[in-house]
Scaffold this motif. Structure first.
Motif, PDB file in Angstrom:
ATOM      1  N   ASP A   9       0.796  -1.231   0.000  1.00  0.00           N
ATOM      2  CA  ASP A   9       0.000   0.000   0.000  1.00  0.00           C
ATOM      3  C   ASP A   9       0.825   1.275   0.000  1.00  0.00           C
ATOM      4  N   LEU A  10       2.132   1.169  -0.075  1.00  0.00           N
ATOM      5  CA  LEU A  10       2.951   2.369  -0.176  1.00  0.00           C
ATOM      6  C   LEU A  10       3.693   2.311  -1.505  1.00  0.00           C
ATOM      7  N   PRO A  11       4.138   3.458  -2.031  1.00  0.00           N
ATOM      8  CA  PRO A  11       4.908   3.416  -3.285  1.00  0.00           C
ATOM      9  C   PRO A  11       6.140   2.530  -3.140  1.00  0.00           C
ATOM     10  N   VAL A  12       6.699   2.493  -1.925  1.00  0.00           N
ATOM     11  CA  VAL A  12       7.856   1.628  -1.690  1.00  0.00           C
ATOM     12  C   VAL A  12       7.386   0.416  -0.892  1.00  0.00           C
TER      13      VAL A  12
ATOM     14  N   THR B 286      15.110  -6.545   4.453  1.00  0.00           N
ATOM     15  CA  THR B 286      16.236  -6.998   3.626  1.00  0.00           C
ATOM     16  C   THR B 286      16.237  -6.362   2.241  1.00  0.00           C
ATOM     17  N   GLY B 287      15.310  -5.432   2.007  1.00  0.00           N
ATOM     18  CA  GLY B 287      15.301  -4.800   0.689  1.00  0.00           C
ATOM     19  C   GLY B 287      13.965  -4.153   0.430  1.00  0.00           C
ATOM     20  N   TYR B 288      13.797  -3.585  -0.728  1.00  0.00           N
ATOM     21  CA  TYR B 288      12.518  -2.946  -1.041  1.00  0.00           C
ATOM     22  C   TYR B 288      12.304  -2.939  -2.543  1.00  0.00           C
TER      23      TYR B 288
ATOM     24  N   PRO C 235      15.761   0.356   2.847  1.00  0.00           N
ATOM     25  CA  PRO C 235      14.936   1.363   2.175  1.00  0.00           C
ATOM     26  C   PRO C 235      15.219   2.762   2.725  1.00  0.00           C
ATOM     27  N   PRO C 236      14.854   3.783   1.956  1.00  0.00           N
ATOM     28  CA  PRO C 236      15.081   5.154   2.446  1.00  0.00           C
ATOM     29  C   PRO C 236      14.233   5.466   3.682  1.00  0.00           C
ATOM     30  N   GLN C 237      13.012   4.915   3.745  1.00  0.00           N
ATOM     31  CA  GLN C 237      12.152   5.151   4.908  1.00  0.00           C
ATOM     32  C   GLN C 237      11.642   3.826   5.481  1.00  0.00           C
TER      33      GLN C 237
END
Lengths: 197, 381
Positions: free
Chosen positions: A39-42, A95-97, A108-110
């Motif tokens: 549900d988030l862009p990332v 572990t990643g995005y 991830p950045p956030q």
């Protein structure tokens, strides 16, 4: 979104890990499975490294109730309130995005949002994610409450299940680990013994 | 997850120097048992391609503890993982030539290496095309001498260029040095204008050669009758072997010069003073110095000569003992009927190749004496 794979909701979050609460008692994803927030862009990918079940109030510990019961199941049937007083949680190491269809095997950045939905990844997603062994580096370097070799072997066993030829996947992973753990042969051999089929 | 699809890829360069050669770490997919010393490999640098040969093969481990407490290799999975990662094979490659690169380098053709490939350059098996680029095709000048290990390509050498240089054939015993030398000689007889003088210590090249596994092979005389003359030091031995010889080598005492003795100093156990004395005795006795030195028996005369030349008595005895070794060789005579050296030179001048068989005289003294005697005379002319 396929609700059958939805495992819970984020209730505690940081850049490196998050904790999600299960919707139903004891319904956590298995140790080492790959989950993601949506549900988030990332979309954040992570591996389940711990699971707990405890009272919803920290100061109030559960008490033994089964003296007159014949089975464990009976306790929950005679005290239906238990499923509301207890809660199951699982911890996930990030572990990643994924962003714009690209998968990145680093932090991830956030961090995830509180109340973000957590889903089990599909076989296809697991395959795509495990094309690179970048996640192994994060797992090796993590300082978690569970032994690293246990977590790595559990996650590799879980991931290998989605491959038609799990042996060659595990062999490639083993070789990657042999490179990453060239200075720690004991840990390497301990993991290898746990992932062999 | 997937490794390179290049089937010929062996590994990557990890270290090295131009002098000492290049260290190549093998990929885990490459079996060390498939590697053979003597095989050709190419190394793809950024600007040029190198051709080299495997000169050594070794095993390595990333952590020395592995050699002390080896992993449980009864477990196939653990063994599969460890081999090629924690343990690895490595090759030692000697770089020889630059082949290809930019347009200029391609036009120049293969050149001797003056540099080495960078770190992590890919190492491949040399292809048939690479070998053909280096060794060329068989033609009027190029002579095929065989194939590289496990390859179909013909190795050709330009014999006209070959005979201009000093060459040696080296190898472990039983690997075919004699056989290969005969092949080179046959090639030279066929394709180059060079005339050979062959000192055949073991009687292998003149009439019939031996082969370790198989029947004897034809020697040069059998193959090129009119072009080859066989000289022998040991007539009886040659006759017994059924060799048709052209001449018997006889060396006169007078033909042996002090310079020939100087080269035999170690073999004849002569002191340096004795070698010096030879020159003095040559001055005193003239051409017949060897014979006269050996026959010195009159004590008065000996004393006189020793005093006049300043030679110590012990030195003379040492010299006489050494010269007696020569005296015992039957092919050394007082006055031989023919001058062998001139005869051999005549043959060579006419373009006939000469094989000099040593018969039974296989000891190093005979070899050094005859080989030096002849080559010094030939060189002087």
């Amino acid at each position: 979104m396929d609700n059958t794979k939805r495992m819970g909701e984020v209730i505690e979050t940081s850049t490196t890990e998050f904790v999600a609460q299960c919707y139903d008692l004891y319904q956590f994803p298995p140790l080492g499975s790959l989950v993601k927030t949506t549900d988030l862009p990332v979309e954040l990918y992570g591996i389940v490294y711990n699971a707990t079940t405890a009272s919803i109030e920290p100061g109030r510990r559960p008490i033994a109730r089964g003296k007159d019961e014949v089975s464990e199941k009976g306790i929950y049937e005679t005290s239906p309130q238990l499923s509301q007083l207890l809660r199951s949680e699982f911890s996930v190491i990030v572990t990643g995005y994924r962003k714009n269809e690209n998968i990145y095997h680093y932090l991830p950045p956030q961090p995830a949002h509180i109340h973000g939905f957590v889903h089990l990844c599909s076989a296809e997603e697991i395959k795509t994610f495990s094309q690179s062994f970048g996640f192994l580096t994060i797992l090796i370097n993590a300082h978690l409450s569970i032994p690293t070799d246990e977590l790595i072997s559990a996650s590799l066993r879980k991931v290998s299940e989605v491959y038609e030829d799990p042996h060659s996947f595990l062999l490639a992973a083993g070789r990657k680990l042999a490179m990453l753990l060239s200075g720690d042969l004991n840990q390497l051999q301990s993991i290898l013994r746990k992932i062999k089929r | 997850m997937t490794e390179g699809n290049n089937l010929n890829k062996l590994g990557i360069v990890v270290s090295g120097s131009l002098n000492k050669g290049i260290e190549v770490r093998l990929d885990s997919a490459t079996s060390i048992e498939d590697m053979v010393v003597g095989r050709y490999v190419t190394i793809q640098g950024n600007k040029r391609r190198f051709l080299g040969m495997i000169t050594d093969i070794s095993l390595g481990v990333v952590d020395q503890r592995l050699t002390l407490t080896p992993p449980d290799i009864s477990d196939e999975f653990i063994a599969d993982v460890m081999v090629g990662t924690s343990t690895y094979g490595s090759l030692h490659v000697s770089p020889y030539l630059n082949i290809g690169g930019n347009i200029d380098q391609i036009l120049e053709g293969p050149q001797p290496v003056k540099t080495i490939p960078p770190h992590f350059a890919t190492v491949n098996m040399a292809s048939e095309e690479d070998m053909e680029l280096v060794f060329g095709k068989e033609d009027d000048k190029r002579f095929s001498i065989g194939n590289p290990l496990d390859m179909e390509t013909k190795l050709c050498i330009n014999l006209e260029e070959f005979v201009k240089r000093s060459n040696g054939v080296f190898g472990k015993s039983g690997t075919g040095k004699t056989y290969f030398t005969r092949l080179l000689l046959i090639g030279m007889l066929q394709k180059s204008k060079a005339v050979n003088l062959i000192f055949d210590m073991h009687n292998e090249y003149g009439w019939m050669g031996t082969r370790e596994d198989g029947p004897p092979v034809k020697g040069l005389k059998q193959l090129f009758r009119s072009n080859v003359a066989v000289f022998t030091l040991d007539e009886e031995n040659s006759r017994r072997r059924g060799v048709s010889t052209d001449a018997v080598v006889r060396i006169g005492y007078e033909e042996i010069e002090p310079g020939d003795i100087a080269l035999l100093q170690d073999t004849l156990h002569l002191t340096s003073l004795a070698t010096e004395a030879v020159y003095s005795l040559r001055r005193i006795f003239g051409r017949k110095w060897l014979e006269k030195t050996l026959n010195l028996s009159d004590p008065e005369e000996t004393k006189k000569i020793l005093e006049s030349s300043g030679i110590h008595e012990g030195t003379l005895q040492n010299l006489q003992r050494g010269l007696n070794t020569l005296n015992r060789m039957p092919f050394i005579e007082t006055s031989p009927p023919t001058k062998t050296v001139e005869e051999i030179l005549n043959y060579l001048d006419r373009g006939v190749n000469v094989v000099l068989e040593f018969g039974r005289y296989r000891d190093i003294t005979a070899y050094i004496l005859v080989a030096n005697l002849l080559s010094r005379r030939i060189y002087a002319q």
